[in-house]
Every structure is written in C-alpha cells, then in structure tokens.
Scaffold this motif. Structure first.
Motif, PDB file in Angstrom:
ATOM      1  N   ASP A 138       0.850  -1.194   0.000  1.00  0.00           N
ATOM      2  CA  ASP A 138       0.000   0.000   0.000  1.00  0.00           C
ATOM      3  C   ASP A 138       0.888   1.247   0.000  1.00  0.00           C
ATOM      4  OD1 ASP A 138      -1.907   1.917   0.325  1.00  0.00           O
ATOM      5  OD2 ASP A 138      -2.575   1.269   2.315  1.00  0.00           O
ATOM      6  N   PRO A 139       1.342   1.685  -1.186  1.00  0.00           N
ATOM      7  CA  PRO A 139       2.296   2.807  -1.244  1.00  0.00           C
ATOM      8  C   PRO A 139       1.836   4.018  -0.438  1.00  0.00           C
ATOM      9  CG  PRO A 139       2.010   1.870  -3.423  1.00  0.00           C
ATOM     10  CD  PRO A 139       1.013   1.178  -2.533  1.00  0.00           C
ATOM     11  N   ARG A 140       0.514   4.289  -0.460  1.00  0.00           N
ATOM     12  CA  ARG A 140       0.011   5.493   0.209  1.00  0.00           C
ATOM     13  C   ARG A 140      -0.022   5.367   1.730  1.00  0.00           C
ATOM     14  NH1 ARG A 140      -0.665   5.287  -4.720  1.00  0.00           N
ATOM     15  NH2 ARG A 140      -1.816   3.354  -4.567  1.00  0.00           N
ATOM     16  N   ALA A 141       0.265   4.174   2.236  1.00  0.00           N
ATOM     17  CA  ALA A 141       0.354   4.011   3.686  1.00  0.00           C
ATOM     18  C   ALA A 141       1.650   4.612   4.217  1.00  0.00           C
ATOM     19  CB  ALA A 141       0.272   2.538   4.060  1.00  0.00           C
ATOM     20  N   VAL A 142       2.671   4.701   3.370  1.00  0.00           N
ATOM     21  CA  VAL A 142       3.930   5.288   3.822  1.00  0.00           C
ATOM     22  C   VAL A 142       4.277   6.585   3.094  1.00  0.00           C
ATOM     23  CG1 VAL A 142       5.204   3.414   4.930  1.00  0.00           C
ATOM     24  CG2 VAL A 142       5.043   3.469   2.448  1.00  0.00           C
ATOM     25  N   VAL A 143       3.783   6.746   1.842  1.00  0.00           N
ATOM     26  CA  VAL A 143       4.025   7.987   1.098  1.00  0.00           C
ATOM     27  C   VAL A 143       2.643   8.500   0.668  1.00  0.00           C
ATOM     28  CG1 VAL A 143       5.250   9.052  -0.844  1.00  0.00           C
ATOM     29  CG2 VAL A 143       6.222   7.036   0.266  1.00  0.00           C
ATOM     30  N   ALA A 174       0.814   3.297   9.204  1.00  0.00           N
ATOM     31  CA  ALA A 174       0.253   2.367   8.217  1.00  0.00           C
ATOM     32  C   ALA A 174      -0.760   1.445   8.884  1.00  0.00           C
ATOM     33  CB  ALA A 174       1.382   1.564   7.566  1.00  0.00           C
ATOM     34  N   GLN A 175      -0.436   1.000  10.114  1.00  0.00           N
ATOM     35  CA  GLN A 175      -1.354   0.120  10.849  1.00  0.00           C
ATOM     36  C   GLN A 175      -2.675   0.844  11.122  1.00  0.00           C
ATOM     37  OE1 GLN A 175      -0.504  -3.364  12.335  1.00  0.00           O
ATOM     38  NE2 GLN A 175      -2.679  -3.140  11.876  1.00  0.00           N
ATOM     39  N   GLU A 176      -2.553   2.131  11.471  1.00  0.00           N
ATOM     40  CA  GLU A 176      -3.769   2.911  11.744  1.00  0.00           C
ATOM     41  C   GLU A 176      -4.609   3.042  10.490  1.00  0.00           C
ATOM     42  OE1 GLU A 176      -2.545   6.567  13.546  1.00  0.00           O
ATOM     43  OE2 GLU A 176      -2.099   5.534  15.441  1.00  0.00           O
ATOM     44  N   ARG A 177      -3.938   3.252   9.354  1.00  0.00           N
ATOM     45  CA  ARG A 177      -4.641   3.429   8.088  1.00  0.00           C
ATOM     46  C   ARG A 177      -5.355   2.138   7.674  1.00  0.00           C
ATOM     47  NH1 ARG A 177      -4.185   5.900   2.632  1.00  0.00           N
ATOM     48  NH2 ARG A 177      -4.026   4.164   1.180  1.00  0.00           N
ATOM     49  N   LEU A 178      -4.686   1.009   7.899  1.00  0.00           N
ATOM     50  CA  LEU A 178      -5.262  -0.268   7.469  1.00  0.00           C
ATOM     51  C   LEU A 178      -6.293  -0.794   8.459  1.00  0.00           C
ATOM     52  CD1 LEU A 178      -1.964  -1.935   6.200  1.00  0.00           C
ATOM     53  CD2 LEU A 178      -3.833  -1.102   4.788  1.00  0.00           C
ATOM     54  N   GLU A 183      -3.492  -7.814   9.750  1.00  0.00           N
ATOM     55  CA  GLU A 183      -2.146  -8.364   9.561  1.00  0.00           C
ATOM     56  C   GLU A 183      -1.842  -8.452   8.079  1.00  0.00           C
ATOM     57  OE1 GLU A 183      -1.664 -12.103  11.549  1.00  0.00           O
ATOM     58  OE2 GLU A 183      -2.201 -11.258  13.508  1.00  0.00           O
ATOM     59  N   VAL A 184      -0.608  -8.180   7.711  1.00  0.00           N
ATOM     60  CA  VAL A 184      -0.165  -8.297   6.327  1.00  0.00           C
ATOM     61  C   VAL A 184       0.986  -9.299   6.296  1.00  0.00           C
ATOM     62  CG1 VAL A 184       0.826  -7.066   4.356  1.00  0.00           C
ATOM     63  CG2 VAL A 184      -0.850  -5.915   5.809  1.00  0.00           C
ATOM     64  N   TRP A 185       0.835 -10.317   5.439  1.00  0.00           N
ATOM     65  CA  TRP A 185       1.862 -11.360   5.328  1.00  0.00           C
ATOM     66  C   TRP A 185       2.441 -11.331   3.918  1.00  0.00           C
ATOM     67  CZ3 TRP A 185       3.263 -14.896   9.274  1.00  0.00           C
ATOM     68  CH2 TRP A 185       2.551 -14.723  10.465  1.00  0.00           C
ATOM     69  N   ALA A 186       3.776 -11.234   3.844  1.00  0.00           N
ATOM     70  CA  ALA A 186       4.454 -11.189   2.545  1.00  0.00           C
ATOM     71  C   ALA A 186       4.673 -12.604   2.030  1.00  0.00           C
ATOM     72  CB  ALA A 186       5.796 -10.475   2.693  1.00  0.00           C
ATOM     73  N   THR A 187       4.215 -12.877   0.797  1.00  0.00           N
ATOM     74  CA  THR A 187       4.400 -14.200   0.194  1.00  0.00           C
ATOM     75  C   THR A 187       5.869 -14.376  -0.208  1.00  0.00           C
ATOM     76  OG1 THR A 187       3.962 -13.319  -1.995  1.00  0.00           O
ATOM     77  CG2 THR A 187       2.057 -14.154  -0.777  1.00  0.00           C
ATOM     78  N   PRO A 188       6.289 -15.597  -0.504  1.00  0.00           N
ATOM     79  CA  PRO A 188       7.674 -15.803  -0.964  1.00  0.00           C
ATOM     80  C   PRO A 188       8.021 -14.937  -2.182  1.00  0.00           C
ATOM     81  CG  PRO A 188       6.709 -17.904  -0.359  1.00  0.00           C
ATOM     82  CD  PRO A 188       5.601 -16.881  -0.266  1.00  0.00           C
TER      83      PRO A 188
END
Ligand code: HEC
Length: 205
Positions: A138-143, A174-178, A183-188
């Motif tokens: 989510d690019p807009r969560a940090v920028v 970002a946690q507040e926004r989401l 929870e966000v889990w990154a796939t391989p």
C-alpha cells in the motif's frame, strides 16, 4: 543488366542483407564487446531468491516507472580516477553508474523514464525490508501522495496466510490506516522481490 526496381528477388535480398549487417554492426557487435569488457569472472553468483525477485521486477514492468542509472555531470571536473560527479538532480541517488554496474545483468533495467525515483542504490537508501513490504502492499500508507500502484497480490492476510509467508511489521501510521488488528503477510514472491530491491547497491571495486 538486372534492374533493382524490377527484380523482386534483389528487392528482397538487398534490404534484408543491409538491415542484418547494420543490426550486427551497430547493436550486436558493440553489445558483445561491452559485455566481454565488463564481465566480472570473480563476481559472486546471484542468490536464487534475488534472481527470482529480479524476474518479478521485470515481469511487473517496474522499469517503466523506475530507472536504474545515476547520470554523471561531465560539465564539472572529474576526480583523480576520472569519475565525474552526479548530475545535481541525481545526487540523492548516489554515485554515477558505470558500465561494470551492468556487467552481469541481462537485460539491464536502465529504464527510460522516472515516474518514480531511481532505484540504482535503493538498497542503501532504504534498507528496511518492512518499509518495502508496506510500500509494495500500500504505497500510500507510507508515502501519502504516492502515484505508485499497490501490488496487493503479493500479500496475504491473517485468514489466508500460508506456510513460507512472513509477517510484515507495519509502521504505526500504516497500521492505523489499514485498521487495528489487520495483519499483512508477505508471500515468498514478495520476499524475493524485496530481496532483489535490497540487493541494489553500488558495485565495489
Ligand atoms: C506507475 C508508475 C510506477 C510503477 C509501475 C512502479 N512504481 Fe515504484 N514508485 C512510483 C512513484 C511515483 C514513487 C514515488 C512515491 C512513493 O515512494 O511511493 C515510487 C517509489 C518506489 C520506491 C521508493 C523509492 C524511493 O527512493 O523512495 C520503490 C522501492 C519502488 N517504487 C519500487 C517499485 C517496484 C518494485 C515496482 C514494481 C513491482 C514499482 N515500484 C512499480 C511509481 C511506480
């Protein structure tokens, strides 16, 4: 005498031959020459995960928005080794690129346009994997005003996470926004792509 204008065989063979010779002379021979010149036989092999991430970077077309070339300013004096300083607008991306930076890359992702920043040295500028995961998800969560697309299909949530996924440590904002508890889990695949981004550092020597 055979006329070029009426002999259709000649009309085919001559342009095809000229085209082939020009392609070989202008593109292929110089490319092979550069490749031989800058190949580094002692370079450590690229880790499998980084190679996989690189293939994803290529497939996703990241290079349409991101360059990997820091330009030099030849109007200013060169240093003792003959290297020019970076162009003023490129200075924040690090030292100017050299041919050997691309010696082991096929194809190199020099890019043609900068909708986003240059990524040549992004592994040094942004060394946090969790920042990259959050940004990719989510690019807009940090920028906040980012124009970069979100690549959500490389992530799972709490409910559908699988073995091999890695939990992303979300920055507070970002946690507040989401939403709380999300929870966000990154796939391989996401892990490979970010391993590739973090490997983008200046080539020593
Ligand atoms: C449509 C254009 C576009 C595409 C496609 C795109 N990006 Fe971006 N990217 C941007 C923009 C604009 C920014 C600057 C705003 C931001 O940081 O989100 C950016 C920023 C970044 C940054 C932060 C760089 C810095 O120095 O701040 C990284 C890393 C990045 N992108 C990686 C990627 C990867 C990996 C892909 C492919 C999966 C990709 N981008 C695809 C537009 C794009």
């Amino acid at each position: 005498m055979i006329s070029f204008h009426t002999n259709h065989r000649l009309l085919l063979v001559v342009p095809v031959t000229v085209f082939t010779l020009l392609s070989l002379g202008i593109a292929w021979v110089p490319a092979m020459h550069q490749k031989a010149l800058h190949a580094d036989a002692e370079a450590a092999p690229v880790p499998a995960e980084v190679a996989r991430g690189r293939a994803i970077y290529q497939a996703e077309g990241c290079a349409f928005c991101h360059t990997q070339q820091v330009r030099q300013d030849t109007r200013r004096p060169a240093d003792a080794e003959g290297r020019f300083p970076p162009l003023e607008q490129d200075a924040r991306y690090g030292a100017p690129s050299r041919p050997k930076d691309y010696g082991d890359q096929d194809p190199p992702f020099l890019g043609t346009g900068r909708t986003g920043p240059d990524l040549q040295n992004v592994g040094v500028r942004l060394p946090s994997a969790d920042w990259h995961y959050t940004h990719l998800f989510d690019p807009r969560a940090v920028v906040p005003r980012s124009k970069m697309p979100a690549y959500r299909w490389y992530f799972h949530g709490k409910a559908d996470r699988r073995e091999g996924d890695r939990r992303v440590l979300l920055p507070v904002a970002a946690q507040e926004r989401l939403g709380k508890g999300v929870e966000v889990w990154a796939t391989p695949d996401a892990q490979a792509l970010i391993a590739y981004l973090l490997s983008l550092k200046p080539v020593e020597k």
